[in-house]
Design an enzyme around this catalytic site. Structure first.
Site, PDB file in Angstrom:
ATOM      1  N   ARG A 142      14.686  84.668  22.132  1.00  0.00           N
ATOM      2  CA  ARG A 142      14.581  83.969  23.311  1.00  0.00           C
ATOM      3  C   ARG A 142      13.207  84.016  24.168  1.00  0.00           C
ATOM      4  NH1 ARG A 142      20.055  82.829  25.623  1.00  0.00           N
ATOM      5  NH2 ARG A 142      19.341  82.428  27.673  1.00  0.00           N
ATOM      6  N   TYR A 145      10.526  81.469  25.406  1.00  0.00           N
ATOM      7  CA  TYR A 145      10.666  80.928  26.540  1.00  0.00           C
ATOM      8  C   TYR A 145      10.742  81.843  28.017  1.00  0.00           C
ATOM      9  CZ  TYR A 145      13.171  77.975  30.219  1.00  0.00           C
ATOM     10  OH  TYR A 145      13.605  77.140  31.382  1.00  0.00           O
ATOM     11  N   ASP A 146      11.212  82.983  27.406  1.00  0.00           N
ATOM     12  CA  ASP A 146      11.428  83.978  28.680  1.00  0.00           C
ATOM     13  C   ASP A 146      10.057  84.475  28.841  1.00  0.00           C
ATOM     14  OD1 ASP A 146      13.902  83.649  28.134  1.00  0.00           O
ATOM     15  OD2 ASP A 146      14.404  85.531  27.690  1.00  0.00           O
ATOM     16  N   ARG A 186      23.283  73.201  26.456  1.00  0.00           N
ATOM     17  CA  ARG A 186      23.825  73.822  27.912  1.00  0.00           C
ATOM     18  C   ARG A 186      25.139  73.482  27.855  1.00  0.00           C
ATOM     19  NH1 ARG A 186      18.656  72.587  32.067  1.00  0.00           N
ATOM     20  NH2 ARG A 186      17.340  71.487  30.331  1.00  0.00           N
ATOM     21  N   VAL A 188      27.166  73.477  30.499  1.00  0.00           N
ATOM     22  CA  VAL A 188      27.741  72.185  31.164  1.00  0.00           C
ATOM     23  C   VAL A 188      28.015  70.884  30.394  1.00  0.00           C
ATOM     24  CG1 VAL A 188      27.783  70.882  33.216  1.00  0.00           C
ATOM     25  CG2 VAL A 188      27.280  73.242  33.402  1.00  0.00           C
ATOM     26  N   ASN A 190      27.578  70.636  26.926  1.00  0.00           N
ATOM     27  CA  ASN A 190      28.231  70.780  25.829  1.00  0.00           C
ATOM     28  C   ASN A 190      29.763  70.595  26.051  1.00  0.00           C
ATOM     29  OD1 ASN A 190      26.314  71.566  24.090  1.00  0.00           O
ATOM     30  ND2 ASN A 190      26.892  73.655  23.902  1.00  0.00           N
ATOM     31  N   GLY A 207      34.039  84.399  26.664  1.00  0.00           N
ATOM     32  CA  GLY A 207      34.032  83.561  27.949  1.00  0.00           C
ATOM     33  C   GLY A 207      33.979  84.157  29.192  1.00  0.00           C
ATOM     34  N   GLN A 276      25.413  88.185  32.956  1.00  0.00           N
ATOM     35  CA  GLN A 276      25.703  87.870  34.152  1.00  0.00           C
ATOM     36  C   GLN A 276      24.463  87.104  34.701  1.00  0.00           C
ATOM     37  OE1 GLN A 276      26.369  91.718  35.913  1.00  0.00           O
ATOM     38  NE2 GLN A 276      28.225  91.147  36.761  1.00  0.00           N
TER      39      GLN A 276
END
Length: 318
Positions: A142, A145-146, A186, A188, A190, A207, A276
């Site tokens: 990642r 991007y990060d 993403r 939502v 998905n 989850g 989180q």
């Protein structure tokens, strides 16, 4: 006063909504996108507006236009897309920021850089305030991007200190709504697409990881309010909804709203996936007078309606 505004990444999810809002406010809008993840379908309804101009261009190359404001939104923002060509992702964040900051300096324009909550990495502080420096793996999958976005923030503040350039830095948390790309990975989009097609809903881990979800209309309002602040206020400022949900709670909500028969399936967590993610939004409330107004109970049905129409081929019928 009518302004000429450049929106890079303007054919994307957030960019197209921003272009539309700016046109509604009476601005001249130049929408720039290389359409790697942006989609001209998102802006078809704007093409006949005489104050709108679309320009196919890659932000990693210099651009010369006369503008008053720049919103730099150009960059793949979902893991599937930004990991597809990680070198290009870093170039888009870093070279793109250099090019847009250079343009802003030449034409004396105010610029807003679209940064991300990913600058906080897998946070050890919860919720995340703007003062938190983050916990990012600089060599992970990642990182393109990060770290690219972290470097873009660095460049913004160096242009501000060295050239007195008026900058704004927005750290965007999870945003959803109509015009999300259907296969961007993403959570939502998905879940909604899988539910509407009665396919298994894929949850990574158990989850229990949490996210905060901001509806696109609220996010665009935050962009515009940030751009309109006095030059002395640079940010960075968190923009996101402080309501926090587990990924499993989101999946169950989507199942309820769609009436889907999909089952939940569980896959291993991806590398460096944050456990989180929730913004501390006191600064946005204080400086922008902004806080989200649209919760999941209102925003999810709107988004489901969009994807349902898209899947049925009803969005772009003549």
């Amino acid at each position: 006063m009518r302004k000429t505004t450049l929106v890079t990444g303007g054919a994307g999810f957030l960019g197209s909504h921003l272009c539309e809002r700016l046109l509604n406010y009476g601005h001249e809008v130049i929408c720039m996108d290389n359409c790697f993840t942006g989609n001209k379908e998102n802006i078809y309804h704007l093409m006949n507006n005489p104050r709108f101009e679309f320009m196919r261009h890659d932000i990693t190359f210099s651009l010369y236009v006369e503008v008053d404001e720049i919103y730099n939104l150009a960059c793949p923002a979902s893991p599937i897309h930004y990991q597809l060509d990680p070198v290009q992702t870093t170039k888009t964040s870093v070279h793109g920021a250099i090019n847009m900051l250079g343009l802003a300096k030449r034409v004396k324009a105010k610029i807003m850089q679209a940064s991300t909550s990913e600058v906080y990495g897998d946070p050890t502080i919860h919720p995340q305030p703007e003062s938190y420096w983050g916990n990012v793996n600089p060599i992970g999958r990642r990182a393109c991007y990060d770290e690219g976005k972290r470097c873009a923030e660095t460049l913004c503040f160096d242009y501000y200190r060295q050239h007195n350039l008026p900058i704004k830095v927005a750290r965007i948390f999870n945003t959803y709504g109509p015009r999300m790309y259907m296969h961007d990975g993403r959570v939502v989009s998905n879940f909604i697409v899988q539910a509407l097609q009665n396919e298994p809903i894929t949850i990574y881990g158990q989850g229990e990881q949490t996210r905060s979800f901001c509806y696109v209309d609220d996010m665009i309002e935050g962009f515009i309010r940030l751009m309109d602040t006095e030059d002395e206020f640079t940010g960075p400022v968190n923009l996101g909804n402080s309501g926090e949900f587990t990924i499993r709670e989101l999946a169950e909500k989507v199942l309820e709203l769609t009436g889907s028969k999909s089952e939940l399936i569980f896959e291993p967590l991806p590398e460096d996936d944050p456990k989180q993610r929730k913004p501390e939004t006191k600064l946005a409330q204080e400086k922008l007078g902004w806080e989200p107004k649209i919760g999941l109970e209102e925003g999810l049905p709107r988004t489901i309606e969009y994807f349902d129409a898209y899947l049925k081929g009803k969005l772009f019928d003549a």
